[in-house]
Enzyme design. Structure first.
Site, PDB file in Angstrom:
ATOM      1  CG  ASP A  39     -71.951  61.684 -30.880  1.00 54.70           C
ATOM      2  OD1 ASP A  39     -71.736  62.849 -31.233  1.00 54.70           O
ATOM      3  OD2 ASP A  39     -72.441  60.779 -31.631  1.00 54.70           O
ATOM      4  CE1 TYR A  44     -76.872  59.223 -35.007  1.00 56.52           C
ATOM      5  CE2 TYR A  44     -76.301  60.072 -32.883  1.00 56.52           C
ATOM      6  CZ  TYR A  44     -75.849  59.592 -34.156  1.00 56.52           C
ATOM      7  OH  TYR A  44     -74.470  59.562 -34.331  1.00 56.52           O
ATOM      8  CE  LYS A  69     -72.389  62.441 -34.836  1.00 57.00           C
ATOM      9  NZ  LYS A  69     -73.393  62.255 -33.670  1.00 57.00           N
ATOM     10  N   GLY A 218     -69.132  53.325 -32.439  1.00 57.33           N
ATOM     11  CA  GLY A 218     -69.210  51.873 -33.218  1.00 57.33           C
ATOM     12  C   GLY A 218     -68.066  50.890 -32.630  1.00 57.33           C
ATOM     13  CG  ASN A 221     -67.208  46.268 -35.850  1.00 61.57           C
ATOM     14  OD1 ASN A 221     -66.181  45.864 -35.317  1.00 61.57           O
ATOM     15  ND2 ASN A 221     -67.277  47.194 -36.804  1.00 61.57           N
ATOM     16  N   GLY A 223     -72.954  46.333 -32.427  1.00 63.61           N
ATOM     17  CA  GLY A 223     -73.381  45.500 -31.461  1.00 63.61           C
ATOM     18  C   GLY A 223     -72.992  44.288 -31.726  1.00 63.61           C
ATOM     19  CB  ALA A 226     -71.473  44.090 -27.092  1.00 62.88           C
ATOM     20  CB  ALA A 227     -74.569  40.127 -30.052  1.00 63.00           C
TER      21      ALA A 227
END
Length: 322
Positions: A39, A44, A69, A218, A221, A223, A226-227
């Site tokens: 995606d 981006y 998009k 996301g 959220n 990161g 997973a931070a």
């Protein structure tokens, strides 16, 4: 559609600059690992993510599921300063919202050139909603409903995309659009996660009833779920609020008690809902991609989900992995 794919915002230098070789390595590892869905979006890296994906597709001959998009057009910056929009060293373009029929055509034509494709599998209308547009939301929504989405349907009828839908960070605007028309798919980022899902769960139930496919972006959220210890704590692309940090700490403590990886739980939780066809975590290099794949495959004790419910860390009726 594979169960998991790759969100390519990081390949556009989201927060951190990466090299072309790192981007290529991430894409290579994704396809080798079974993440056959990529995606991307013009926003981006101001076209950089699409350029890198396109370069990889041309060099490799690979044919993954691709989504991009519309809703912004990229104007050459010339001598104007280039806004970073959270991207480090973006391409020299200025993204401008454009939800007109002409803007949709122009945006998609530019994406086709950057990606080197005649068609994409999924075309999404990007970032409509009150959270993004504030007081201009109703005007934007009206134009999206009367111009952008019909033009996307025309592109679909012409065979230039298989599915059309929205790519947003908000549930409310998804409901507003579905009140007016049917969509094939919704890419929802950050609203249905292990951290927060009470408000979005019933909406996903409705999507399942209406056969609207849901892609979850996301899942961490921004990161937060997973931070690592030395990484900044972000939520919704900004500094994480205290409530989110405190809730994540409780999740971490319970994960430790059950010898469970929080990122693994976050990814597998998102995929459990029957409306969800794919989850697309982001990764910037091959090592991160391989780590994501390991998280998707880690076994999780079923009692862990019961413990989350008992501690009110997930909604009592939310769907969990079986």
């Amino acid at each position: 559609m594979p169960d998991y794919g790759l969100g390519a915002a990081g390949l556009g230098n989201l927060y951190t600059e990466i090299s072309d070789d790192e981007a290529k390595g991430a894409l290579q590892a994704a396809l080798q690992s079974g993440l056959h869905y990529i995606d991307t979006a013009p926003f981006y890296g101001h076209g950089l993510s699409e350029q890198r994906v396109g370069a990889f597709l041309r060099a490799s001959g690979a044919n993954p599921v691709i989504s991009t998009k519309v809703g912004r057009v990229l104007r050459p910056a010339g001598t104007q300063p280039i806004p970073d929009n959270g991207f480090a060293s973006p391409a020299p373009f200025i993204p401008e919202f454009d939800y007109s029929a002409e803007g949709v055509r122009a945006s998609f034509a530019d994406s086709q050139k950057r990606l080197g494709v005649r068609s994409v599998d999924i075309l999404l209308l990007h970032d409509i909603g009150e959270m993004t547009h504030g007081a201009a939301h109703q005007e934007v929504f009206d134009q999206a409903r009367t111009e952008a989405l019909p033009e996307m349907a025309a592109l679909q009828a012409e065979g230039q995309t298989k599915w059309i839908g929205l790519g947003v960070n908000e549930i409310e605007v998804c409901q507003q659009v579905l009140d007016h028309m049917d969509l094939d798919v919704l890419l929802i980022a950050g609203r249905y996660t292990l951290l927060e899902h009470a408000a979005s769960g019933p909406f996903l139930d409705e999507c399942h009833r209406r056969n609207v496919k849901v892609i979850i972006g996301g899942a961490f959220n921004s990161g937060l779920l997973a931070a690592l210890d030395d990484e900044p704590l972000r939520y919704d692309y900004a500094e994480a609020p205290l409530w989110a940090i405190e809730r994540v700490q409780k999740l971490r403590e319970l994960c430790a008690a059950y010898d469970t990886s929080l990122p693994a739980a976050a990814l597998q939780f998102c995929h459990a809902h029957p409306a969800v066809v794919c989850v697309i975590p982001g990764a910037r290099n091959a090592a991160q991609v391989r780590q994501v794949v390991r998280w998707t495959q880690l076994p999780i004790d079923p009692e862990f989900w019961d413990a989350l419910r008992e501690r009110s860390l997930i909604s009592p009726d939310v769907v969990v992995p079986s």
